[in-house]
Design an enzyme around this catalytic site. Structure first.
Site, PDB file in Angstrom:
ATOM      1  N   LYS A 122       0.942   9.357   1.905  1.00  0.00           N
ATOM      2  CA  LYS A 122       1.758  10.352   1.213  1.00  0.00           C
ATOM      3  C   LYS A 122       2.682  10.995   2.224  1.00  0.00           C
ATOM      4  O   LYS A 122       2.411  11.010   3.433  1.00  0.00           O
ATOM      5  CB  LYS A 122       0.888  11.429   0.548  1.00  0.00           C
ATOM      6  CG  LYS A 122       1.506  11.998  -0.716  1.00  0.00           C
ATOM      7  CD  LYS A 122       1.439  11.006  -1.868  1.00  0.00           C
ATOM      8  CE  LYS A 122       2.004  11.636  -3.137  1.00  0.00           C
ATOM      9  NZ  LYS A 122       1.827  10.739  -4.295  1.00  0.00           N
TER      10      LYS A 122
ATOM     11  N   SER B 241       5.123   0.501  -8.764  1.00  0.00           N
ATOM     12  CA  SER B 241       5.669   0.442  -7.405  1.00  0.00           C
ATOM     13  C   SER B 241       5.215  -0.848  -6.720  1.00  0.00           C
ATOM     14  O   SER B 241       5.984  -1.488  -5.990  1.00  0.00           O
ATOM     15  CB  SER B 241       5.219   1.658  -6.588  1.00  0.00           C
ATOM     16  OG  SER B 241       6.076   2.759  -6.790  1.00  0.00           O
TER      17      SER B 241
END
Length: 428
Positions: free
Chosen positions: A104, A356
């Site tokens: 992240k 994704s």
């Protein structure tokens, strides 16, 4: 650090560890992120001044493949938050059986205060700072809160400039015209919709008799609200950061989305425009929305929305976590005691990272799929893993959250065992 978001996130494993047989190596490695990067990003503002922004990127675990995870722009972004989100991404990818680990990133700022040109300079500056930390075989960023395809396009382009070659698979969530995947912009909501449609029939709930409240009306929240509305569910309340609206008879979600996109706030529909004439509604706060007596509550905003302070007000029978970490671990225990079925974020919102992954595959192969192909592949994957987790929950008599972590831990444990553990070296 006992009250940190990461400490709370780590507590999710305590229950799941009772139902899995893991090597000491696995539990030890999952305690810490693989690598953490903190950067300062200097940006020349439109008025000529220089501002320094704080940025982060955390790669939590890459046992199952290169790490994957979004980048968020928000005033509350911190290392603790980014590390927690990377931790959740590790399990999300394992739960969906994607060949990725978790990562992240984020920058601490209010993006609404920057011009488009300032945002572009910031986005490119962030990639300048982390370019050696990412790559299509190392770590693949994607959009998150307050980032979008345009921003991902800037980031991908900057990485290409630095490397003097085209690397379309380095970033996902790009505009379709420069290598993005069809269906990526709606993937999180679409995946959540498939989970909801798979589970609610098991409780004999049919759309026309099921009331829904959605907290958060951003990309994922607005899309899931519209998908549910079109499928016949009665969406009675929605909200954004400034508040929400409620109508017992149900809301006209497409009209509300149109107003939101035009005026940047649900507040725009409170007392002006045609939507007010379509159905009578009440104004309410986000806290009041969470406490509504509905069948299904969908938190689709930020983390830590349902806590010990307000959990006793929750009346919904089902909570589907479209947001990351909207329920604290302490609140989770209380919800379980109340008989509320909480379907966890690491399953419900995994549609985003799944598509994704599809984009990454398309970029690397040079073969691009139709929207129908993308959505069909997503549907099959979401339903398959939902059914597996449901089966684990039933067989072990545990919550869906614990079952999801059991499922993820088993896959992570198998991958780590394949590289050799203490048992192999000592007893092998």
């Amino acid at each position: 650090m006992s009250d940190s978001l990461f400490a709370d996130a780590s507590r999710r494993l305590e229950q799941a560890l009772k139902y899995v047989s893991l090597s000491e190596d696995t539990t030890e490695r999952l305690k810490y992120p693989k690598s953490t990067l903190i950067v300062s990003i200097p940006v020349r503002m439109d008025n000529g001044s220089l501002r320094i922004f704080q940025g982060y990127r955390v790669r939590y675990d890459d046992t199952r493949g290169p790490t994957k995870g979004g980048i968020r722009y928000h005033p509350k972004v911190s290392l603790d938050e980014v590390q927690s989100l990377a931790f959740w991404m590790t399990f999300k990818c394992a739960v969906l059986n994607l060949p990725f680990g978790g990562a992240k990133g984020g920058i601490t700022l209010n993006p609404k205060e920057l011009s488009k040109m300032e945002l572009e300079r910031l986005s490119r500056g962030y990639i300048d700072a982390i370019a050696d930390f990412i790559g299509p075989d190392v770590d693949i960023p994607a959009p998150d809160v307050y980032t979008n395809p345009m921003i991902m396009g800037w980031m991908a382009d900057q990485y290409n400039i630095i490397n003097r070659k085209l690397c379309p698979a380095v970033v996902t969530g790009k505009p379709v015209t420069i290598g993005g995947s069809l269906g990526r912009d709606t993937a999180t909501a679409m995946g959540a919709f498939f989970v909801i449609e798979t589970l609610l029939p098991k409780f004999d709930l049919v759309p026309q008799n099921t009331t829904v409240a959605v907290q958060g009306f951003g990309n994922a929240g607005a899309e899931i609200a519209e998908l549910l509305s079109k499928a016949g569910y009665k969406v009675v309340a929605v909200s954004d950061s400034q508040g929400g609206i409620y109508a017992k008879k149900g809301l006209d979600i497409p009209s509300i989305r149109q107003f939101k996109e035009s005026n940047r706030s649900i507040k725009a529909v409170y007392c002006e425009g045609s939507v007010c004439n379509i159905v009578e509604h009440e104004v309410l706060t986000n806290e009041e929305l969470l406490a509504l007596d509905v069948d299904v509550l969908v938190p689709a905003a930020l983390e830590n929305q349902i806590t010990e302070a307000n959990v006793h007000n929750i009346k919904a029978k089902f909570i589907f976590e479209v947001a990351n970490g909207p329920t604290t671990s302490d609140a989770d225990k209380i919800l379980k005691a109340k008989g509320v079925n909480v379907i966890p974020d690491i399953l419900v919102n995994a549609g985003g990272v799944t598509v994704s992954y599809f984009e990454w595959v398309q970029n690397r192969s040079g073969l691009y799929w139709t929207l129908e192909e993308v959505n069909q592949r997503l549907k099959l994957k979401m339903i398959e893993e939902t059914e597996v987790i449901w089966k684990i929950a039933q067989e072990l008599s545990i919550s869906m959250r614990t079952a999801a972590y059991v499922h993820g831990l088993n896959r992570l444990g198998e991958a780590m065992n394949a590289k050799g553990t203490r048992d192999y070296y000592v007893n092998g």
